[in-house]
Design an enzyme around this catalytic site. Structure first.
Site, mmCIF file in Angstrom:
data_model
loop_
_atom_site.group_PDB
_atom_site.id
_atom_site.type_symbol
_atom_site.label_atom_id
_atom_site.label_comp_id
_atom_site.label_asym_id
_atom_site.label_seq_id
_atom_site.Cartn_x
_atom_site.Cartn_y
_atom_site.Cartn_z
ATOM 1 N N LYS A 27 -13.627 41.636 5.580
ATOM 2 C CA LYS A 27 -12.321 41.227 6.082
ATOM 3 C C LYS A 27 -11.224 41.627 5.096
ATOM 4 O O LYS A 27 -11.121 42.791 4.760
ATOM 5 C CB LYS A 27 -12.351 39.728 6.398
ATOM 6 C CG LYS A 27 -13.609 39.273 7.154
ATOM 7 C CD LYS A 27 -13.701 39.852 8.564
ATOM 8 C CE LYS A 27 -15.100 39.706 9.163
ATOM 9 N NZ LYS A 27 -15.614 38.348 9.268
ATOM 10 N N ASP A 50 -16.692 28.982 2.227
ATOM 11 C CA ASP A 50 -16.457 30.324 2.753
ATOM 12 C C ASP A 50 -14.953 30.574 2.647
ATOM 13 O O ASP A 50 -14.161 29.967 3.361
ATOM 14 C CB ASP A 50 -16.939 30.382 4.219
ATOM 15 C CG ASP A 50 -16.797 31.777 4.820
ATOM 16 O OD1 ASP A 50 -15.925 32.537 4.359
ATOM 17 O OD2 ASP A 50 -17.545 32.088 5.772
ATOM 18 N N ARG A 71 -32.153 48.386 -5.646
ATOM 19 C CA ARG A 71 -32.277 47.129 -4.888
ATOM 20 C C ARG A 71 -31.936 45.936 -5.774
ATOM 21 O O ARG A 71 -31.398 44.932 -5.318
ATOM 22 C CB ARG A 71 -33.683 46.959 -4.291
ATOM 23 C CG ARG A 71 -33.809 45.627 -3.598
ATOM 24 C CD ARG A 71 -35.055 45.387 -2.729
ATOM 25 N NE ARG A 71 -36.216 46.166 -3.009
ATOM 26 C CZ ARG A 71 -37.076 45.924 -4.005
ATOM 27 N NH1 ARG A 71 -36.893 44.911 -4.830
ATOM 28 N NH2 ARG A 71 -38.124 46.690 -4.173
ATOM 29 N N TYR A 79 -17.250 30.155 11.452
ATOM 30 C CA TYR A 79 -17.609 31.462 11.972
ATOM 31 C C TYR A 79 -18.867 31.341 12.849
ATOM 32 O O TYR A 79 -19.876 30.759 12.426
ATOM 33 C CB TYR A 79 -17.837 32.409 10.791
ATOM 34 C CG TYR A 79 -18.202 33.795 11.221
ATOM 35 C CD1 TYR A 79 -17.263 34.607 11.844
ATOM 36 C CD2 TYR A 79 -19.478 34.294 11.030
ATOM 37 C CE1 TYR A 79 -17.591 35.880 12.262
ATOM 38 C CE2 TYR A 79 -19.810 35.569 11.435
ATOM 39 C CZ TYR A 79 -18.867 36.352 12.051
ATOM 40 O OH TYR A 79 -19.195 37.609 12.459
HETATM 41 C C1 LIG Z 1 -16.901 37.780 9.428
HETATM 42 C C2 LIG Z 1 -17.155 36.478 8.787
HETATM 43 C C3 LIG Z 1 -18.412 36.164 8.262
HETATM 44 C C4 LIG Z 1 -19.609 37.095 8.381
HETATM 45 O O1 LIG Z 1 -19.419 38.270 7.674
HETATM 46 P P1 LIG Z 1 -20.054 39.702 8.102
HETATM 47 O O2 LIG Z 1 -19.567 40.587 7.021
HETATM 48 O O3 LIG Z 1 -19.517 40.048 9.455
HETATM 49 O O4 LIG Z 1 -21.519 39.508 8.113
HETATM 50 C C5 LIG Z 1 -18.554 34.945 7.632
HETATM 51 N N1 LIG Z 1 -17.532 34.070 7.536
HETATM 52 C C6 LIG Z 1 -16.313 34.346 8.044
HETATM 53 C C7 LIG Z 1 -15.221 33.345 7.914
HETATM 54 C C8 LIG Z 1 -16.087 35.557 8.685
HETATM 55 O O5 LIG Z 1 -14.877 35.800 9.204
#
Ligand SMILES: *Cc1c(COP(=O)(O)O)cnc(C)c1O
Length: 384
Positions: A200, A175, A50, A103
């Site tokens: 992604k 992000d 963890r 998002y």
């Molecule tokens: C998908 C996404 C997230 C969230 O990520 P998860 O892995 O689905 O929790 C955050 N920011 C962006 C820009 C995303 O495309």
């Protein structure tokens, strides 16, 4: 010439070495809960999975190197990373400023969960630095930017926004999921922290979910590591291992994704039934100059609307054969999405309208197929 810092090389080699015991070229999946200690308080850096795990740590070293940073923590999902960031850096009474287009899950987390703990989140049009400056006159602890913003691809000038936020004493998080370090380096542009959904492009194969927080600030990293251990949101060794395989081809894939996206965007721009097209790599994009200065390409995502509104848009999404109708982006396969009912369904209709996410908007994450095939598929669907 020294190639040791080129992204193509770092993506393959940074942070890992052949296994000293067996020579295995891939870092093994250390599927182990605990690690035997040599004596009380004496261990090899790992105690319990963890708090940290050797496979996850290998991915962390690789991702830190790609963003030009020293520190990275990997999480079970992208939203687990956002949650850790908020729980670590915000207290009851604190205010966060978020880009007004981002998002959907990030908005939901701040406005439906964190608000219960006394944190306020305000959506601000961060593409307008005067609007941001005005919003920062009320004390804010955190500026959370998504650029390009999902799904309209609106951009924020990271250098300008970071300067304003730092003058107001706010922490700046970007992000960087949509462009990855291949096309955008937020830490070099003034951000304190980079967030990724590795689900992604970084994994890139639709095989895992994961998140990462990357920084050059050792103190911030320490606080985030404490939080991750205290709340238990580390990534699993297996998902970290799969992501380590995916990331090897990230620079190659991103170049091809962007190349394909530009071709598809040009084809859609000429199509008589396409009434609105958003792609930062096209000169017609309102912030094309900022894209050229801040990003290494237009990226892999584009959004468009077709003549005939919602009904016609739905027909296109249901008529494609090669493109997959699915939630997610950044995979090898081309994915077509309806933001209003899928990725951004958690927003209220008013929030969607304010963000420019019309009910007819179609988002396309352009994959690695032959671009001629993607274009043909879309032309056929547009004629349906
Ligand atoms: C998908 C996404 C997230 C969230 O990520 P998860 O892995 O689905 O929790 C955050 N920011 C962006 C820009 C995303 O495309």
């Amino acid at each position: 010439m020294d190639f040791s810092h080129s992204l193509a090389t770092l993506a393959l080699h940074a942070g890992t070495a052949p296994d000293p015991v067996t020579g295995a070229i891939l870092t093994p999946i250390y599927q182990s809960t605990t690690f035997v200690q040599e004596g009380v308080g004496r261990h090899k850096g790992f105690t319990y999975s963890r708090s940290g795990n050797p496979t996850v740590a290998a991915l962390e070293r690789r991702l830190a190197a790609l963003e030009g940073a020293e520190h990275c923590l990997c999480f079970a999902t992208g939203l687990a990373a956002t949650t850790a960031l908020a729980l670590s850096e915000l207290r009851a009474g604190d205010r966060a400023i978020l880009s007004d287009v981002l998002y959907g899950g990030t908005v939901r987390l701040f406005q439906q969960v964190l608000c219960r703990f006394g944190v306020t989140a305000e959506l601000v049009d961060t593409s307008d630095l005067e609007a941001l400056e005005a919003a920062l006159r009320v004390p804010a602890r955190l500026l959370f930017l998504e650029t390009p913003a999902n799904p309209t691809l609106k951009l924020t000038d990271i250098v300008g926004a970071a300067r304003l936020a730092h003058a107001a004493g706010a922490l700046v998080v970007v992000d960087n999921t949509l462009l990855t370090p291949v096309f955008q380096r937020p830490l070099d542009l003034g951000a304190d922290l980079v967030l990724h959904s590795t689900t992604k492009f970084i994994d890139g194969h639709n095989a895992t979910v994961g998140g990462a927080l990357i920084t050059r600030d050792a103190g911030l990293h320490e606080r985030l590591a404490f939080l991750r251990n205290a709340t238990g949101s580390i990534q699993s060794p297996f998902n970290a291992w799969l992501t380590l395989q995916g990331v090897k081809t990230l620079p190659l894939r991103m170049e091809r994704h962007a190349d394909n996206a530009l071709r598809v965007a040009r084809a859609l721009a000429e199509h008589p039934r396409v009434t609105r097209l958003l792609y930062p790599g096209l000169e017609s994009f309102p912030q094309h100059e900022l894209a050229r200065g801040q990003q290494g390409s237009g990226g892999a995502l584009l959004a468009f609307e077709v003549e005939g509104g919602v009904e016609a848009g739905v027909r296109v999404m249901e008529s494609v054969r090669l493109c997959a109708l699915a939630e997610n982006l950044g995979a090898a396969e081309t994915l077509i999405t309806h933001p209003a009912s899928m990725t951004h369904a958690a927003l209220t209709p008013e929030q969607r309208r304010a963000a420019g996410i019309t009910d007819g908007l179609i988002r396309l994450s352009v994959g690695l197929e032959d671009p001629a095939g993607i274009i043909e598929d879309l032309r056929r669907a547009l004629a349906a």
